[in-house]
Design a protein around this motif. Structure first.
Motif, short mmCIF file in Angstrom:
data_model
loop_
_atom_site.label_atom_id
_atom_site.label_comp_id
_atom_site.label_asym_id
_atom_site.label_seq_id
_atom_site.Cartn_x
_atom_site.Cartn_y
_atom_site.Cartn_z
N LEU A 31 44.92 76.12 7.49
CA LEU A 31 46.24 75.65 7.93
C LEU A 31 46.54 76.10 9.35
N VAL A 32 46.22 77.35 9.67
CA VAL A 32 46.46 77.85 11.02
C VAL A 32 45.59 77.11 12.03
N VAL A 33 44.35 76.86 11.67
CA VAL A 33 43.47 76.14 12.58
C VAL A 33 43.99 74.74 12.85
N VAL A 34 44.48 74.07 11.79
CA VAL A 34 45.01 72.71 11.96
C VAL A 34 46.25 72.73 12.85
N LEU A 35 47.17 73.70 12.62
CA LEU A 35 48.39 73.77 13.42
C LEU A 35 48.09 74.05 14.89
N LEU A 36 47.23 75.02 15.13
CA LEU A 36 46.89 75.35 16.52
C LEU A 36 46.17 74.21 17.21
N THR A 37 45.28 73.54 16.48
CA THR A 37 44.58 72.41 17.07
C THR A 37 45.54 71.28 17.42
N THR A 38 46.49 71.02 16.50
CA THR A 38 47.47 69.96 16.76
C THR A 38 48.36 70.31 17.94
N PHE A 39 48.77 71.58 18.01
CA PHE A 39 49.69 71.98 19.09
C PHE A 39 49.02 71.92 20.46
N PHE A 40 47.81 72.45 20.55
CA PHE A 40 47.16 72.52 21.86
C PHE A 40 46.48 71.21 22.26
N SER A 41 46.27 70.31 21.31
CA SER A 41 45.61 69.06 21.65
C SER A 41 46.57 67.90 21.83
N ARG A 42 47.84 68.09 21.47
CA ARG A 42 48.77 66.99 21.62
C ARG A 42 49.15 66.80 23.10
N THR A 43 49.53 65.59 23.43
CA THR A 43 49.86 65.25 24.82
C THR A 43 51.35 65.48 25.07
N ALA A 44 51.64 66.24 26.09
CA ALA A 44 53.03 66.50 26.47
C ALA A 44 53.51 65.38 27.40
N TYR A 45 54.58 64.72 27.01
CA TYR A 45 55.11 63.61 27.80
C TYR A 45 56.31 64.08 28.62
N GLU A 46 56.46 63.47 29.79
CA GLU A 46 57.56 63.77 30.69
C GLU A 46 58.27 62.48 31.07
N LEU A 72 51.20 50.53 34.07
CA LEU A 72 50.60 51.56 33.22
C LEU A 72 49.48 51.00 32.36
N ASP A 73 49.66 49.80 31.83
CA ASP A 73 48.60 49.19 31.02
C ASP A 73 47.36 48.89 31.85
N SER A 74 47.55 48.42 33.07
CA SER A 74 46.40 48.09 33.91
C SER A 74 45.62 49.34 34.32
N ASN A 75 46.29 50.49 34.39
CA ASN A 75 45.62 51.74 34.75
C ASN A 75 45.27 52.60 33.53
N HIS A 76 45.47 52.07 32.33
CA HIS A 76 45.11 52.75 31.08
C HIS A 76 45.80 54.10 30.97
N ILE A 77 47.07 54.13 31.29
CA ILE A 77 47.88 55.35 31.19
C ILE A 77 48.79 55.21 29.98
N PRO A 114 52.41 60.96 30.30
CA PRO A 114 51.89 62.32 30.20
C PRO A 114 52.30 63.17 31.40
N ALA A 115 52.62 64.43 31.10
CA ALA A 115 53.13 65.31 32.16
C ALA A 115 52.13 65.49 33.30
N ALA A 116 50.83 65.42 32.98
CA ALA A 116 49.82 65.58 34.02
C ALA A 116 49.80 64.41 34.99
N ASP A 117 50.22 63.22 34.54
CA ASP A 117 50.19 62.03 35.39
C ASP A 117 51.57 61.62 35.88
N ALA A 118 52.62 62.40 35.58
CA ALA A 118 53.98 61.98 35.91
C ALA A 118 54.18 61.85 37.42
N ALA A 119 53.77 62.87 38.18
CA ALA A 119 53.97 62.83 39.63
C ALA A 119 53.20 61.68 40.26
#
Length: 522
Positions: free
Chosen positions: A36-51, A69-74, A88-93
Motif C-alpha cells: 500500500l505504501v509503495v502504491v501511494l508513494l508511486t502515485t504521488f511522485f509519478s502524477r503530473t502537477a498541473y498549473e 496544445l494538441d499539435s505540440n502533444h502537450i 503541466p507545471a513544467a511546461d507552463a512558462a
C-alpha cells in the motif's frame, strides 16, 4: 533454471509451514502495508502537477489554445466550463510565452494585426477598410484595458464620425466611446486608476473628448475627476478619500486596543471591532468685530476735531398788534420799534478711531461624531476584575475620542451603551481552510509512519524466529526426569525389547525423552 525455481519454491513452502499462525498474520499484514505504501508513494511522485496557464477565455481563444496544445502533444485540463486551461507545471512558462508570441489569446478582440493577415491582393473597398479599422481600434483599446491591474475583461465600442469636406468642424459629429469593464472579484479601482482609463481612451481615439467617453461596470458608472475634465468634479475622489480616512482611523484605533488588551489576555484570545461616524464637513466663517480702546473710558483715539462758533446781532422783531395796519397781514404780528437782539451758535465735531478686528475662522473636517467599540474575549480569560478594567479603559478611550462630537461624554449611561465586552468560547477556524486532498507534508508523514511500522513488524518477526530457534536447539536436561531401564537386571535382549515396547505403548512421551537422553549421553 527450473530446478532452482523448484528449490526456492520448496524452501519457501517449508518456511511458510514452519511459521505459526500469528507469525503468518503478521507477515501478511506487513506485506500488505508495504504494498500500500509503495502504491501511494508511486502515485504521488509519478502524477503530473498541473498549473493554471489561461483563465477567463472565450470560446475562440480556448479553441486556439487547445489546437496549439494538441499539435505540440502537450496534455491539458479544461476547467470552469472551458474558460480556464491548465497545463503541466513544467511546461507552463513555455506555453504562456509561445501562446503570447503567436497571439492566440486575444480576449475576443482583434488589433491592427488583422491588416497583416488575410488581406486581399486587390485591396479592399473604403467601406470594408472603415469596418476593419474600427474593429481593430476597438480591439487595441480592449487589449490595453485588459492589461490594467484588476481588470478581468472589457468591451469597447468606438464611434468615429464620417469625414466630410462640406461640413464645418462645429457641424461634424463628434467621436464617442462606450466601454464596459468587469473587474476581478473583490477588486475596487481607485480614482487615479479610473482617470487612467479615461486618459488611455482619450489618447487612443483622435478628436475624442473626456465628456464623450462613458465607462461603466456591473456596479455602476465610473466617473472621471475634475483633474482630467470629467463630470465627476472630484466627487468620486472625495468619496474614496473619505472612505480611506475612516478605515485608517478605525484600523489604527483597533490596533491600539489590541496592543493594550492583548498583554492581559493574549492576542489569540481577543477580537476587537470598531465602528465610527466621522463628519467630513469643512466650514469657513468671517467675523468683523468693533471694540473701544481699553483703559480709555470706552472711547477711541481722536483722529480729527472741528469747532464752529457763530454770533448774530439784530433788531427785536417781537411786539405789535396782529393785523391792525393797512399793510399788515392778518394773524401776523406787526413790527414795531424796539431794542436789538444777539444770537450765538457753537458746534464741535470729534472723530474717534476704534479697534476693528477681522477674523476668518475655518473649521477643519474629520471630527468624530459617534463611535462604538465591541471586544470579544475568551471566556476562560475574562475574570470579573479583567472585565472591570477593560470597561474603564474603553470608556476613557471613548470619551477622549468624542470630546468634540457635541455629546455628553460625562454621561456614564450614554458611554456605557457604546462599549460592549463579550465573553465567548473561541472556535478553531482550521477546519474551514482544510482542502479536499492531502498535502505533501501529510503524504510524506504517512509514508514515514508506514515505513516505521513495517520496520517494527519485521524486527518482531525476526526476533520471534530467533527465540523459537534458540528454544528448540537449547535443551535443559537437568530439569526433566526421564524414565530409566535397569539393563544390568535384564538377562537377554528380548526382555529389553519388551520393556521398550511396553513403555512406547503406554507412555510415548516418556519413551521419546528416554531416547533423547541416550542420544545425549552417546
Amino acid at each position: 533454471m527450473n530446478e532452482k525455481l523448484s528449490q526456492y519454491r520448496v524452501k519457501v513452502s517449508q518456511y511458510w509451514n514452519a511459521m505459526s499462525r500469528n507469525q503468518k498474520i503478521w507477515l501478511g499484514a506487513t506485506v500488505g502495508v508495504l504494498l500500500l505504501v509503495v502504491v501511494l508513494l508511486t502515485t504521488f511522485f509519478s502524477r503530473t502537477a498541473y498549473e493554471l496557464a489561461f483563465r477567463d477565455l472565450d470560446a475562440t481563444d480556448s479553441a486556439a489554445v487547445m489546437n496549439y496544445l494538441d499539435s505540440n502533444h502537450i496534455p491539458y485540463k479544461l476547467e470552469d466550463g472551458g474558460k480556464s486551461i491548465s497545463v503541466p507545471a513544467a511546461d507552463a512558462a513555455k506555453v504562456k510565452v509561445e501562446a503570447g508570441s503567436q497571439g492566440l489569446v486575444q480576449n475576443g478582440s482583434i488589433g491592427f494585426d488583422a491588416f497583416n493577415n488575410g488581406s486581399s491582393m486587390f485591396g479592399s473597398t473604403d467601406r470594408e477598410f472603415d469596418v476593419k479599422y474600427r474593429n481593430a481600434l476597438n480591439g487595441e483599446i480592449q487589449q490595453l484595458l485588459n492589461d490594467m491591474q484588476g481588470v478581468q475583461k472589457s468591451n469597447v465600442l468606438v464611434n468615429l464620425p464620417q469625414e466630410s469636406a462640406i461640413l464645418s468642424t462645429d457641424e461634424k459629429e463628434q467621436a464617442s466611446a462606450s466601454i464596459m469593464m468587469d473587474f476581478q472579484p473583490g477588486y475596487r479601482p481607485t480614482q487615479k486608476e479610473v482617470d487612467g482609463y479615461y486618459n488611455l481612451v482619450k489618447t487612443a481615439v483622435p478628436n475624442l473628448k473626456i465628456e464623450d467617453i462613458t465607462i461603466s461596470s456591473p456596479e455602476g458608472e465610473l466617473f472621471a475627476s475634475s483633474d482630467v475634465g470629467g463630470p465627476g468634479a472630484g466627487a468620486a475622489s472625495a468619496i474614496e478619500t473619505h472612505y480611506q480616512i475612516q478605515r485608517k482611523y478605525e484600523s489604527d484605533l483597533k490596533r491600539n486596543i489590541q496592543q493594550f488588551l492583548g498583554r492581559m489576555v493574549g492576542m489569540d484570545n481577543l477580537v476587537v471591532n470598531v465602528q465610527s461616524t466621522i463628519n467630513f464637513d469643512k466650514k469657513k466663517s468671517d467675523e468683523q468685530l468693533v471694540s473701544p480702546l481699553a483703559n480709555n473710558n470706552n472711547n477711541g483715539i481722536i483722529i480729527s476735531e472741528q469747532t464752529n462758533s457763530k454770533t448774530a446781532t439784530g433788531p427785536n422783531s417781537s411786539g405789535g398788534v396782529a393785523g391792525t395796519g393797512p399793510t399788515d397781514v392778518p394773524t401776523y404780528t406787526g413790527t414795531t420799534g424796539g431794542t436789538g437782539t444777539n444770537t450765538e451758535e457753537n458746534s464741535r465735531t470729534t472723530n474717534y478711531e476704534v479697534n476693528r478686528i477681522n477674523n476668518q475662522i475655518e473649521s477643519g473636517p474629520y471630527v468624530v461624531k459617534d463611535l462604538s467599540i465591541s471586544v470579544g474575549v475568551e471566556k476562560s480569560k475574562l475574570s470579573p476584575e479583567a472585565r472591570t478594567g477593560m470597561n474603564e479603559f474603553l470608556t476613557s478611550l471613548l470619551r477622549s475620542q468624542l470630546v468634540e462630537s457635541g455629546q455628553d461624554v460625562n454621561n456614564d449611561v450614554l458611554m456605557g451603551k457604546k462599549v460592549s465586552i463579550l465573553a465567548q468560547t473561541f472556535t478553531d477556524g482550521s477546519g474551514a481552510t482544510s482542502s479536499s486532498g492531502l498535502s505533501t507534508g501529510w503524504l510524506v508523514g504517512i509514508g514515514l509512519a508506514a515505513l516505521a511500522l513495517i520496520g517494527g513488524l519485521g524486527f518482531m518477526v525476526v526476533r520471534r524466529r530467533r527465540q523459537a530457534a534458540v528454544q528448540e536447539e537449547v535443551a535443559v536436561p537437568g530439569k526433566v526426569e526421564y524414565p530409566t531401564i535397569d539393563l544390568d537386571a535384564v538377562n537377554n535382549e528380548s526382555q529389553v525389547r519388551k520393556q521398550l515396547e511396553t513403555l512406547a505403548k503406554r507412555k510415548p512421551d516418556e519413551f521419546v525423552n528416554l531416547l533423547r537422553t541416550w542420544l545425549v549421553d552417546e
